[in-house]
Design an enzyme around this catalytic site. Structure first.
Site, PDB file in Angstrom:
ATOM      1  N   SER A  68       0.065  23.159  61.844  1.00  0.00           N
ATOM      2  CA  SER A  68       0.658  22.361  60.936  1.00  0.00           C
ATOM      3  C   SER A  68      -0.664  21.340  60.506  1.00  0.00           C
ATOM      4  CB  SER A  68       1.540  21.489  61.568  1.00  0.00           C
ATOM      5  OG  SER A  68       2.441  20.692  60.374  1.00  0.00           O
ATOM      6  N   ASP A  69      -0.617  21.123  59.105  1.00  0.00           N
ATOM      7  CA  ASP A  69      -1.713  19.844  58.805  1.00  0.00           C
ATOM      8  C   ASP A  69      -0.792  19.144  57.647  1.00  0.00           C
ATOM      9  OD1 ASP A  69      -4.672  19.284  59.060  1.00  0.00           O
ATOM     10  OD2 ASP A  69      -4.257  19.303  56.727  1.00  0.00           O
ATOM     11  N   GLN A  70      -1.144  17.898  57.560  1.00  0.00           N
ATOM     12  CA  GLN A  70      -0.782  17.102  56.590  1.00  0.00           C
ATOM     13  C   GLN A  70      -1.946  16.208  55.877  1.00  0.00           C
ATOM     14  OE1 GLN A  70       1.603  13.310  57.917  1.00  0.00           O
ATOM     15  NE2 GLN A  70       3.181  14.503  56.933  1.00  0.00           N
TER      16      GLN A  70
END
Length: 198
Positions: A68-70
């Site tokens: 996951s990356d934000q």
């Protein structure tokens, strides 16, 4: 059930994944997070989420790896973690009275059959018009130096907002659980039918 691996050392993502009551381990991926020239925000977070999962594939050959990356976009510009007070002040001043969009890339990599599923979830945060005293008061109380956008929505940060808009509020904290649940079910792992973690 294949072992789940969360490709992150984020305590926030770990706490979110624990909500699904599935056994998992965490490991730190090493990835270059530099944006590519001309890359859209959606493409960036999907590429980085995928890179994080794939970075661990060699160590976990029969696993489901979650990446996951934000990123946070304020006034059309990607904004990172403030890391210090002065940067956090600037970020909240920019966000005041504005809509800030969070883009969260999510990848589920099945290393047993090399299948990969990627998506991007967005979440909009509409900020109240904030006074300097409110910004200072918030930052002194919560110290969100490691949070994109300079706030913690799960804490006192909720007082900064006028409204929130998105499919899954967990997206705002860094791991879209609704989308992840759908991906896991497609891989034969249903949180409601797997024996929960004791």
């Amino acid at each position: 059930m294949p072992q789940l691996v969360l490709a992150s050392t984020s305590s926030y993502r770990r706490a979110l994944l624990e909500k699904l009551q599935l056994p998992f381990i965490t490991d730190a991926p090493e990835t270059d997070e530099t944006p590519h020239a001309g890359e859209s925000t959606e493409a960036l977070v999907q590429r980085l989420a995928s890179a994080k999962a794939q970075a661990l594939a060699g160590r976990y050959p029969q696993h489901l790896i979650i990446g996951s990356d934000q990123v946070c976009v304020i006034d059309g510009k990607i904004t990172g973690k403030p890391l210090q007070y002065s940067t956090a002040v600037k970020q909240l001043q920019q966000a005041s009275g504005q809509c800030v969009t969070f883009y969260t890339g999510l990848t589920l990599l099945n290393t047993a059959n090399n299948s990969i599923n990627c998506t991007c979830e967005t979440f909009d945060v509409y900020f109240r018009t904030l006074s300097q005293a409110e910004i200072d008061g918030y930052l002194l109380r919560e110290q969100p130096w490691n949070c994109a956008g300079s706030f913690k929505s799960e804490g006192l940060g909720i007082t900064l907002f006028e409204r929130l808009a998105g499919r899954d509020p967990n997206t705002l904290i860094g791991l879209p659980l609704i989308a992840l649940t759908q991906m896991l079910i497609e891989q034969g792992v249903n949180p409601l039918t797997v024996k929960p973690v004791e």
